[in-house]
Write a protein that holds these residues in place. Structure first.
Motif, mmCIF file in Angstrom:
data_model
loop_
_atom_site.group_PDB
_atom_site.id
_atom_site.type_symbol
_atom_site.label_atom_id
_atom_site.label_comp_id
_atom_site.label_asym_id
_atom_site.label_seq_id
_atom_site.Cartn_x
_atom_site.Cartn_y
_atom_site.Cartn_z
ATOM 1 N N ILE A 109 0.862 -1.176 0.000
ATOM 2 C CA ILE A 109 0.000 0.000 0.000
ATOM 3 C C ILE A 109 0.901 1.229 0.000
ATOM 4 O O ILE A 109 1.570 1.521 0.987
ATOM 5 C CB ILE A 109 -0.926 0.019 1.240
ATOM 6 C CG1 ILE A 109 -1.738 -1.285 1.324
ATOM 7 C CG2 ILE A 109 -1.835 1.236 1.216
ATOM 8 C CD1 ILE A 109 -2.720 -1.465 0.197
ATOM 9 N N SER A 114 -6.191 -3.171 -1.934
ATOM 10 C CA SER A 114 -5.920 -3.144 -3.366
ATOM 11 C C SER A 114 -6.172 -4.525 -3.945
ATOM 12 O O SER A 114 -5.810 -5.535 -3.340
ATOM 13 C CB SER A 114 -4.471 -2.710 -3.628
ATOM 14 O OG SER A 114 -4.148 -2.835 -4.998
ATOM 15 N N ASN A 124 -1.695 2.352 -8.936
ATOM 16 C CA ASN A 124 -2.539 1.346 -8.313
ATOM 17 C C ASN A 124 -3.869 1.957 -7.911
ATOM 18 O O ASN A 124 -3.920 3.096 -7.446
ATOM 19 C CB ASN A 124 -1.834 0.789 -7.061
ATOM 20 C CG ASN A 124 -2.000 -0.708 -6.945
ATOM 21 O OD1 ASN A 124 -3.005 -1.230 -7.377
ATOM 22 N ND2 ASN A 124 -1.018 -1.369 -6.364
ATOM 23 N N TYR A 173 -6.786 1.963 -5.297
ATOM 24 C CA TYR A 173 -7.051 1.546 -3.918
ATOM 25 C C TYR A 173 -8.525 1.721 -3.602
ATOM 26 O O TYR A 173 -9.194 2.628 -4.112
ATOM 27 C CB TYR A 173 -6.201 2.361 -2.940
ATOM 28 C CG TYR A 173 -4.721 2.122 -3.098
ATOM 29 C CD1 TYR A 173 -4.133 0.967 -2.592
ATOM 30 C CD2 TYR A 173 -3.918 3.044 -3.777
ATOM 31 C CE1 TYR A 173 -2.778 0.739 -2.753
ATOM 32 C CE2 TYR A 173 -2.558 2.819 -3.936
ATOM 33 C CZ TYR A 173 -2.001 1.666 -3.411
ATOM 34 O OH TYR A 173 -0.666 1.427 -3.566
ATOM 35 N N ILE A 178 -7.932 0.227 4.024
ATOM 36 C CA ILE A 178 -7.554 0.507 2.649
ATOM 37 C C ILE A 178 -7.014 -0.778 2.041
ATOM 38 O O ILE A 178 -6.302 -1.536 2.708
ATOM 39 C CB ILE A 178 -6.503 1.640 2.568
ATOM 40 C CG1 ILE A 178 -6.191 1.977 1.103
ATOM 41 C CG2 ILE A 178 -5.238 1.286 3.322
ATOM 42 C CD1 ILE A 178 -5.287 3.208 0.952
ATOM 43 N N SER A 213 -6.082 -6.019 2.759
ATOM 44 C CA SER A 213 -6.464 -4.726 3.313
ATOM 45 C C SER A 213 -5.619 -4.395 4.534
ATOM 46 O O SER A 213 -5.077 -5.288 5.216
ATOM 47 C CB SER A 213 -7.943 -4.715 3.702
ATOM 48 O OG SER A 213 -8.769 -4.892 2.564
#
Length: 408
Positions: free
Chosen positions: A78, A111, A125, A127, A109, A142
């Motif tokens: 992330i 992806s 990316n 998110y 958060i 996450s």
């Protein structure tokens, strides 16, 4: 924020673009493999610390800005920095379930590996943000970044009791502050404990002081790679050592150790580790105060029983023409000193001592009839500062009848 090359038909590949792509790929692979292999997740140390700003309107959460560098449990990196006031390349909204004001939630958060084209010919990316109940399992892709609580008729971010999971304490200023506080307490304890060897609490000091020195070295030398879990473990070690030291020292009574024991046995959980460390630092501060008062802590040792001295019953009645009588005191405690009084006062170490009492009968001569005399004798025994119970005896002294058995 990590980006990759977005290929378009007819696009020329330059050395610069390929180098950027290769470096990006290598960084992602090295970071992900190094950490996801052991299942750890959380924030990386970063020159730009983690920051989050949200706007909550009823049940809608809108992420206004975020700076986050971390890794999820499955190794997803992330790496996001943006402010929606300037750029908004993906959906930054998520929703809190309706009618759930009695619950706590985590804002996460994540992806899914999707990429979005940017205006500079690269990709970034994509998110997504989600809200899950605090006690639910975190999705492997996450990373929890905030706790959402309902307070005073509205939802808000809990900025006091929750810190996002961190790979190292250097990932968060809050953990760094706790590390500094604990190290300061260890330093004060290390300076104070040697001065307490003049007290009776030597056994506790022999156990506790070496642990403090070892923890102080660990906290100083292993700071850069220390995790929040290790920080918590070091604090629990400090509290545990103190409790064990007090338990094994007969001169110390810890009082009510339940809070100390509950902290020692508390398991690690990223959801409450920050608050748990705060509790441990408070207990360590209390330990420092207790160490300062070691010579004032009530002793758990029961005073040794000193047997009281006594006078045989046969000696309580004396018959004499005149002069003095000798009374022998039996001392059943070897090494103890017997103190006594003959005037009815309570004996002390300032009274007469010995095991033989000489009492003047007070009779005038051998011929006149005189009334008997009663003398009150009180005795104690003292050894190593410990006193026996006081015993009281009455000595009856009667004048012998000179004409007893003679014919007149």
């Amino acid at each position: 924020m990590t980006k990759r090359v977005f290929w378009k038909k007819g696009m020329r590949l330059t050395d610069e673009i390929l180098t950027m792509s290769d470096n990006c790929t290598l960084n992602i692979i090295s970071n992900a493999l190094a950490l996801s292999a052991v299942g750890r997740f959380g924030l990386f140390p970063n020159l730009h610390p983690f920051k989050l700003s949200v706007d909550i309107n009823k049940n809608t959460i809108d992420i206004v800005s975020i700076n986050c560098l971390g890794i999820t449990r499955n190794g997803t990196l992330i790496d996001v920095t943006y402010d929606t006031n300037y750029t908004n390349s993906f959906d930054t909204r998520t929703f809190i379930p309706m009618n759930s004001e009695d619950k706590l939630f985590l804002l996460c958060i994540g992806s899914n590996g999707e990429w979005r084209e940017t205006h500079d010919g690269l990709c970034e990316n994509v998110y997504t943000f989600s809200v899950i109940e605090e006690n639910m399992e975190i999705p492997t892709n996450s990373l929890p970044i905030a706790r959402i609580v309902y307070d005073e008729h509205c939802w808000r971010v809990d900025e006091i009791n929750f810190i996002p999971p961190c790979l190292f304490i250097s990932s968060s200023d809050a953990f760094e502050k706790e590390h500094a506080q604990f190290l300061h307490i260890l330093t004060k304890l290390d300076a104070t404990l040697p001065k307490k060897f003049v007290t009776e609490s030597k056994d506790a000091l022999k156990i506790f002081w070496p642990t403090i020195q070892q923890l102080r070295i660990t906290m100083d030398k292993e700071h850069d790679l220390m995790t929040p879990m290790e920080l918590l473990g070091n604090i629990q070690n400090c509290v545990s050592s103190f409790v064990c030291a007090c338990t094994l020292d007969e001169y110390i009574n810890l009082g009510e150790p339940e809070e100390f024991l509950n902290f020692i046995h508390a398991p690690y959980n990223f959801r409450n580790v920050y608050k748990l460390i705060q509790t441990g630092i408070r207990l360590c501060s209390e330990i420092y105060i207790k160490v300062e008062n070691f010579n004032e802590i009530p002793s758990t040792q029961q005073p040794a029983e000193i047997a009281a001295p006594y006078i045989d019953r046969e000696q309580l009645k004396q018959t004499i023409k005149c002069g003095s009588v000798k009374i022998k005191i039996t001392n059943p405690t070897p090494g103890a000193t017997v103190y006594y009084t003959t005037d009815g006062n309570t004996p002390s170490t300032a009274s007469m001592s010995g095991t033989t009492i000489i009492i003047d009968s007070g009779f005038q001569d051998n011929w006149h009839k005189e009334p008997p005399r009663i003398v009150t004798v009180k005795t104690i025994a003292v050894k190593d500062g410990i006193s026996s119970k006081m015993e009281t005896f009455e000595i009856h002294i009667r004048k012998q009848n000179l004409f007893e058995g003679r014919r007149i």
